[in-house]
Scaffold this motif. Sequence first.
Motif, PDB file in Angstrom:
ATOM      1  N   MET A  12      35.848  31.265  45.500  1.00 25.18           N
ATOM      2  CA  MET A  12      35.119  31.919  44.617  1.00 25.18           C
ATOM      3  C   MET A  12      33.660  32.015  44.918  1.00 25.18           C
ATOM      4  O   MET A  12      32.791  32.847  44.378  1.00 25.18           O
ATOM      5  CB  MET A  12      35.196  30.973  43.054  1.00 25.18           C
ATOM      6  N   ARG A  13      33.313  31.458  46.236  1.00 25.40           N
ATOM      7  CA  ARG A  13      32.149  31.259  46.653  1.00 25.40           C
ATOM      8  C   ARG A  13      32.047  32.546  47.662  1.00 25.40           C
ATOM      9  O   ARG A  13      30.684  32.656  48.117  1.00 25.40           O
ATOM     10  CB  ARG A  13      31.712  29.996  47.190  1.00 25.40           C
ATOM     11  N   ILE A  14      32.920  33.336  47.920  1.00 21.82           N
ATOM     12  CA  ILE A  14      33.093  34.358  48.951  1.00 21.82           C
ATOM     13  C   ILE A  14      32.680  35.708  48.214  1.00 21.82           C
ATOM     14  O   ILE A  14      33.508  36.143  47.244  1.00 21.82           O
ATOM     15  CB  ILE A  14      34.256  34.504  49.590  1.00 21.82           C
ATOM     16  N   GLY A  15      32.139  36.615  48.759  1.00 22.41           N
ATOM     17  CA  GLY A  15      32.027  38.069  48.397  1.00 22.41           C
ATOM     18  C   GLY A  15      32.754  38.766  49.506  1.00 22.41           C
ATOM     19  O   GLY A  15      32.429  38.560  50.773  1.00 22.41           O
ATOM     20  N   TYR A  16      33.915  39.296  49.092  1.00 20.33           N
ATOM     21  CA  TYR A  16      34.766  40.085  50.044  1.00 20.33           C
ATOM     22  C   TYR A  16      34.910  41.489  50.255  1.00 20.33           C
ATOM     23  O   TYR A  16      35.178  41.994  49.119  1.00 20.33           O
ATOM     24  CB  TYR A  16      36.116  39.462  50.276  1.00 20.33           C
ATOM     25  N   LEU A  17      34.673  42.072  51.483  1.00 18.89           N
ATOM     26  CA  LEU A  17      34.938  43.651  51.377  1.00 18.89           C
ATOM     27  C   LEU A  17      36.009  44.023  52.476  1.00 18.89           C
ATOM     28  O   LEU A  17      36.102  43.607  53.685  1.00 18.89           O
ATOM     29  CB  LEU A  17      33.577  44.392  52.217  1.00 18.89           C
ATOM     30  N   PRO A  18      37.196  44.237  51.982  1.00 19.13           N
ATOM     31  CA  PRO A  18      38.202  44.685  52.735  1.00 19.13           C
ATOM     32  C   PRO A  18      37.905  45.569  53.823  1.00 19.13           C
ATOM     33  O   PRO A  18      37.203  46.697  53.324  1.00 19.13           O
ATOM     34  CB  PRO A  18      39.418  44.802  51.911  1.00 19.13           C
ATOM     35  N   GLU A  19      38.869  45.915  54.804  1.00 21.64           N
ATOM     36  CA  GLU A  19      38.870  47.088  55.750  1.00 21.64           C
ATOM     37  C   GLU A  19      39.404  47.984  54.989  1.00 21.64           C
ATOM     38  O   GLU A  19      40.363  47.995  54.338  1.00 21.64           O
ATOM     39  CB  GLU A  19      39.482  46.770  56.773  1.00 21.64           C
ATOM     40  N   ASN A  20      38.920  49.223  55.038  1.00 16.17           N
ATOM     41  CA  ASN A  20      39.622  50.238  54.261  1.00 16.17           C
ATOM     42  C   ASN A  20      39.875  50.156  52.575  1.00 16.17           C
ATOM     43  O   ASN A  20      40.898  50.137  52.274  1.00 16.17           O
ATOM     44  CB  ASN A  20      40.823  50.965  54.705  1.00 16.17           C
ATOM     45  N   PRO A  21      38.745  49.758  51.924  1.00 17.47           N
ATOM     46  CA  PRO A  21      38.968  49.399  50.512  1.00 17.47           C
ATOM     47  C   PRO A  21      39.638  50.448  49.814  1.00 17.47           C
ATOM     48  O   PRO A  21      39.408  51.641  49.974  1.00 17.47           O
ATOM     49  CB  PRO A  21      37.765  48.990  50.018  1.00 17.47           C
ATOM     50  N   SER A  22      40.558  50.347  48.859  1.00 17.66           N
ATOM     51  CA  SER A  22      40.874  51.423  47.801  1.00 17.66           C
ATOM     52  C   SER A  22      41.130  50.727  46.306  1.00 17.66           C
ATOM     53  O   SER A  22      41.253  49.776  46.364  1.00 17.66           O
ATOM     54  CB  SER A  22      42.299  51.943  48.508  1.00 17.66           C
ATOM     55  N   PHE A  23      41.090  51.541  45.560  1.00 22.83           N
ATOM     56  CA  PHE A  23      41.055  51.258  44.356  1.00 22.83           C
ATOM     57  C   PHE A  23      41.840  52.001  43.201  1.00 22.83           C
ATOM     58  O   PHE A  23      42.331  53.185  43.692  1.00 22.83           O
ATOM     59  CB  PHE A  23      39.531  51.242  43.684  1.00 22.83           C
ATOM     60  N   TYR A  24      42.147  51.419  42.084  1.00 22.81           N
ATOM     61  CA  TYR A  24      42.845  52.446  41.144  1.00 22.81           C
ATOM     62  C   TYR A  24      41.912  53.471  40.735  1.00 22.81           C
ATOM     63  O   TYR A  24      41.050  53.447  40.178  1.00 22.81           O
ATOM     64  CB  TYR A  24      43.049  51.892  39.838  1.00 22.81           C
ATOM     65  N   ASP A  25      42.391  54.692  41.269  1.00 26.70           N
ATOM     66  CA  ASP A  25      41.427  56.116  41.186  1.00 26.70           C
ATOM     67  C   ASP A  25      41.308  56.687  40.075  1.00 26.70           C
ATOM     68  O   ASP A  25      40.467  57.583  39.875  1.00 26.70           O
ATOM     69  CB  ASP A  25      41.859  56.713  42.486  1.00 26.70           C
ATOM     70  N   PHE A  26      41.989  56.199  38.940  1.00 25.28           N
ATOM     71  CA  PHE A  26      41.810  56.730  37.677  1.00 25.28           C
ATOM     72  C   PHE A  26      40.631  56.143  37.018  1.00 25.28           C
ATOM     73  O   PHE A  26      40.132  56.722  35.900  1.00 25.28           O
ATOM     74  CB  PHE A  26      43.083  56.693  37.201  1.00 25.28           C
ATOM     75  N   MET A  27      40.134  55.061  37.637  1.00 23.66           N
ATOM     76  CA  MET A  27      39.138  54.019  36.842  1.00 23.66           C
ATOM     77  C   MET A  27      37.850  54.811  37.328  1.00 23.66           C
ATOM     78  O   MET A  27      37.693  55.213  38.106  1.00 23.66           O
ATOM     79  CB  MET A  27      39.221  52.610  37.311  1.00 23.66           C
ATOM     80  N   THR A  28      36.851  54.410  36.638  1.00 22.29           N
ATOM     81  CA  THR A  28      35.503  54.738  37.063  1.00 22.29           C
ATOM     82  C   THR A  28      34.944  53.534  37.481  1.00 22.29           C
ATOM     83  O   THR A  28      35.731  52.240  37.625  1.00 22.29           O
ATOM     84  CB  THR A  28      34.421  54.970  35.682  1.00 22.29           C
ATOM     85  N   ALA A  29      33.885  53.636  38.487  1.00 20.92           N
ATOM     86  CA  ALA A  29      33.329  52.570  39.092  1.00 20.92           C
ATOM     87  C   ALA A  29      32.873  51.143  37.942  1.00 20.92           C
ATOM     88  O   ALA A  29      33.233  50.125  38.083  1.00 20.92           O
ATOM     89  CB  ALA A  29      31.984  52.713  39.885  1.00 20.92           C
ATOM     90  N   ARG A  30      32.537  51.710  36.931  1.00 15.92           N
ATOM     91  CA  ARG A  30      31.936  50.636  36.055  1.00 15.92           C
ATOM     92  C   ARG A  30      33.185  49.899  35.323  1.00 15.92           C
ATOM     93  O   ARG A  30      32.880  48.751  35.253  1.00 15.92           O
ATOM     94  CB  ARG A  30      31.255  51.533  34.800  1.00 15.92           C
ATOM     95  N   GLU A  31      34.204  50.527  35.121  1.00 17.39           N
ATOM     96  CA  GLU A  31      35.454  50.016  34.682  1.00 17.39           C
ATOM     97  C   GLU A  31      35.820  48.840  35.644  1.00 17.39           C
ATOM     98  O   GLU A  31      36.362  47.876  35.447  1.00 17.39           O
ATOM     99  CB  GLU A  31      36.513  51.129  34.229  1.00 17.39           C
TER     100      GLU A  31
END
Length: 294
Positions: free
Chosen positions: A79-98
């Motif tokens: 929980m104390r880590i902020g993690y950025l994966p290589e080539n992040p990908s997201f549910y692309d139907f969502m907005t960034a705020r969601e």
Amino acid sequence: MNALDIQNLSRVYKGKKGREVQALSGLNLTIGQGEVFGFLGPNGAGKSTTIKTVTGQIRPTEGMAYVFGTPVAEASGRMRIGYLPENPSFYDFMTAREYLLLVGRTFRMPEDRIAAETVRVLNLLELEEAADRPMRGYSKGMVQRLGLAQALLHDPDLYILDEPMSGLDPLGRALVKRVIKELKEKGKTVFFSTHIINDVEVICDRLGVINKGRLLAVDSVANVLERGAEGYLIQISHHGTTTEEVFIPKDRLKAFMAEMVASDASIERIEPMRKDLEEFFLGLVRGGDDAARQ
Ligand SMILES: Nc1ncnc2c1ncn2[C@@H]1O[C@H](COP(=O)(O)OP(=O)(O)OP(=O)(O)O)[C@@H](O)[C@H]1O
């Protein structure tokens, strides 16, 4: 207490036809609080394996990793880590705020804090205009910046970033460097992997070079640059008329200066000539710079 403590970490993958791939061999590394550490290595060196292991996503075959003294195997450590994966990908139907709402809830942040932090990180990564648009319309660079935004959302003390500059144009790269510098100013710790050697020179306190699963060197950026100093190109003039350029090796500089003081010549220009980080890196990876190994 160290921000990150990696002890004797090894990882073997089962490859094709049951062949074993030793991706990481006995890695030992400590990252102090407030440090920015660049983890350099060529393709397949073991950078992502290290990062996935120290963020608790894959289990090491041997060894342990601790985050502020807590094993990463424990959720309170992760929980104390902020993690950025290589080539992040997201549910692309969502907005960034969601999407950030989802991340905030995962980290059990109160809803009002999620809303406030969402505004903060979207502004920081220059994504506020796109905040309410579905992510399917985002460029590669925007997705990468959102990847960093979600790592920042819960304001952790340790950031583990896998290739944070990847897929970004020069403006995006400058922005990410600025964000990393600001994290350092706030006393946060950043551990990031990269292929881009110049990014290490600009923002890191220390660097480590990994190849074939082994750590080849760990040193401060200042030391690497200093050790690489080979000498100086010095332009001198005699009576302000004739000029000449001489090369003075590093260990001869003091004596040369004394000679200059005693003579009637004057120094017009001194230019350090040094190996740069790229040469240091390539030398290590090719096995040609044994002196620099630890
Ligand atoms: N799931 C896996 N199964 C089998 N072998 C793997 C797996 N993941 C990685 N490897 C192998 O482990 C080694 C280290 O890979 P890793 O992805 O950690 O390197 P990297 O330094 O992150 O490379 P890159 O810069 O290309 O992302 C490589 O030989 C790779 O092929």
